[in-house]
Scaffold this motif. Structure first.
Motif: not given
Length: 120
Positions: A81-93, A99-113
């Protein structure tokens, strides 16, 4: 009840995530640094770990790699769960063991799902 360990150095982010998840019935434990988070995961394994990537002392990638090497908790789902959202960051993590990646700032409407989709 699903137990979440949120490892995050920013107090405001911890408060927001905890409130959003608890409102949906999750139990949330917090660690304000990776070293304490690893110890908490070892002593009382959660159902899922939400891992900030940019933290002082030990970053989330290193913490994820350490958790992946520990018997008994190596298979826990870990989501960056990170603000690092540059191209290639998700793949690096993902390549580092997340197991997954959620960018910050989180969207409170979709975060739980988003969190639920990573639960095994």
């Amino acid at each position: 009840m699903t137990r979440v360990l949120y490892i995050e150095d920013d107090f405001n982010n911890r408060v927001l995530v905890k409130r959003v998840l608890m409102a949906e019935g999750f139990e949330v434990e917090e660690a304000d640094n990776a070293i304490d988070g690893i110890e908490m995961a070892k002593s009382n394994p959660p159902d899922i770990i939400l891992m900030d990537i940019s933290m002082p002392e030990m970053d989330g990638v290193t913490a994820t790699q350490q958790i992946r090497s520990l018997p008994g908790i190596a298979d826990l789902p870990i989501v960056a769960v990170t603000a690092n959202a540059m191209q290639g960051d998700k793949e690096a993590f993902l390549g580092a063991g997340c197991d997954g990646y959620i960018s910050k700032p989180i969207d409170i409407d979709t975060f739980v799902d988003q969190v639920r989709q990573f639960l095994k």
